[in-house]
Design an enzyme around this catalytic site. Structure first.
Site, PDB file in Angstrom:
ATOM      1  N   ASN A   9      11.761   6.431 -13.098  1.00  0.00           N
ATOM      2  CA  ASN A   9      13.072   7.062 -12.930  1.00  0.00           C
ATOM      3  C   ASN A   9      13.903   6.686 -14.151  1.00  0.00           C
ATOM      4  O   ASN A   9      14.422   5.585 -14.241  1.00  0.00           O
ATOM      5  CB  ASN A   9      13.721   6.543 -11.634  1.00  0.00           C
ATOM      6  N   SER A 216      13.996  -3.550  -9.628  1.00  0.00           N
ATOM      7  CA  SER A 216      13.597  -4.595 -10.575  1.00  0.00           C
ATOM      8  C   SER A 216      12.096  -4.893 -10.523  1.00  0.00           C
ATOM      9  O   SER A 216      11.668  -6.043 -10.689  1.00  0.00           O
ATOM     10  CB  SER A 216      14.415  -5.872 -10.360  1.00  0.00           C
TER      11      SER A 216
HETATM   12  P1  PGA Z   1      15.257  -0.649 -11.544  1.00  0.00           P
HETATM   13  O1  PGA Z   1      15.646   0.733 -10.836  1.00  0.00           O
HETATM   14  O2  PGA Z   1      13.761  -0.682 -11.663  1.00  0.00           O
HETATM   15  O3  PGA Z   1      15.933  -0.594 -12.879  1.00  0.00           O
HETATM   16  O4  PGA Z   1      15.778  -1.750 -10.672  1.00  0.00           O
HETATM   17  C1  PGA Z   1      14.854   1.269  -9.816  1.00  0.00           C
HETATM   18  C2  PGA Z   1      15.470   2.553  -9.305  1.00  0.00           C
HETATM   19  O5  PGA Z   1      16.700   2.617  -9.190  1.00  0.00           O
HETATM   20  O6  PGA Z   1      14.750   3.522  -9.007  1.00  0.00           O
END
Ligand code: PGA
Length: 256
Positions: A9, A216
């Site tokens: 994403n 994360s």
């Molecule tokens: P992140 O975002 O891996 O940066 O925590 C995940 C997401 O919001 O799909």
């Protein structure tokens, strides 16, 4: 058996030159990763870059998705993008109900369910995001929150909506972009609960639905998460913007 799905994403990041470099890296490294196990790869760039990304991905086996879709099919909806338009430019998937859309753009569970329906109508696979905030977790409301978010879709469309191909992403809001990931046990517990909610309606469909973890997730914590029985991949934000890091997460899934 469910395949793993690792989805990037990109959120509102990137540009023509940066995307080309990122995609070159992903496309170059992907054959080795995909040869290692049952994992599929998906990238979700911002709308203006979908078509160019589709061209880059042609013939690679890597799927394309969008980050949002209108609940409407066509017409006087300034600024909206329909499912059939996404399909037209090569999308196979679309993220619906990301917590940033719920929190920052006021998308209700009812609106998310309408988008889920619009995605299916356009023959797109919806990736339905669910997850609780830190305050909700600390109040012991995780299962209630996730139950309401998933339940609104089930009430509108029934369990059959998940039989045609639909993905769920469990993304605890407190773990998104914070560097604070859920432990494999914390995530695994909610994933098991989500599959249980689906199984109450239809056990066979519940077994087939891919449930991704997001928040994360990085190369160095992916293996532990992917090893949990109900975690079928990841929805990756920050770490999907670096080809090596993104592929390393997919490789961890492939090895699981
Ligand atoms: P992140 O975002 O891996 O940066 O925590 C995940 C997401 O919001 O799909």
């Amino acid at each position: 058996m469910r395949n793993y799905l690792v989805a990037g994403n990109w959120k509102m990041n990137g540009g023509t030159a940066a995307n080309a470099a990122l995609l070159d890296g992903i496309v170059k490294g992907w054959p080795d990763v995909s040869a290692a196990g049952a994992v599929d790869l998906l990238v979700c760039p911002p709308f203006p870059f979908l078509e160019a990304t589709a061209q880059k991905l042609a013939g690679t086996g890597i799927a394309l998705g969008a980050q949002n879709v209108s609940e409407y099919a066509s017409g006087a909806y300034t600024g909206e993008v329909s499912g059939s338009m996404l399909r037209d430019v090569g999308c196979e998937y679309v993220i619906v109900g990301h917590s940033e859309r719920r929190a920052l753009f006021g998308e209700t569970s009812a609106a998310v369910a309408a988008k889920f329906e619009a995605a299916l109508a356009a023959k797109l696979v919806p990736v339905l995001c669910v997850g609780e905030t830190l305050a909700e977790r600390e109040a012991g409301r995780t299962e209630a929150v996730v139950g309401e978010q998933l339940g609104t879709v089930l009430q509108r469309l029934g369990i059959e909506a998940f039989a045609a191909g639909a993905v769920i992403a469990y993304e605890p809001v407190w773990a998104i972009g914070t560097g604070r990931t859920a432990t494999p046990e914390q995530a695994g517990e909610v994933h098991r609960h989500i599959r249980g909610l689906l199984a109450r309606e239809d056990a066979r469909i519940a077994e087939a639905v891919q449930i991704l973890y997001g928040g994360s997730c990085k190369a160095d914590n992916a293996a532990g998460l992917m090893a949990m029985p109900d975690i079928d991949g990841g929805l990756i934000g920050g770490a999907s913007l670096k080809a090596d890091e993104f592929l390393a997460i997919a490789a961890a899934a492939a090895r699981s």
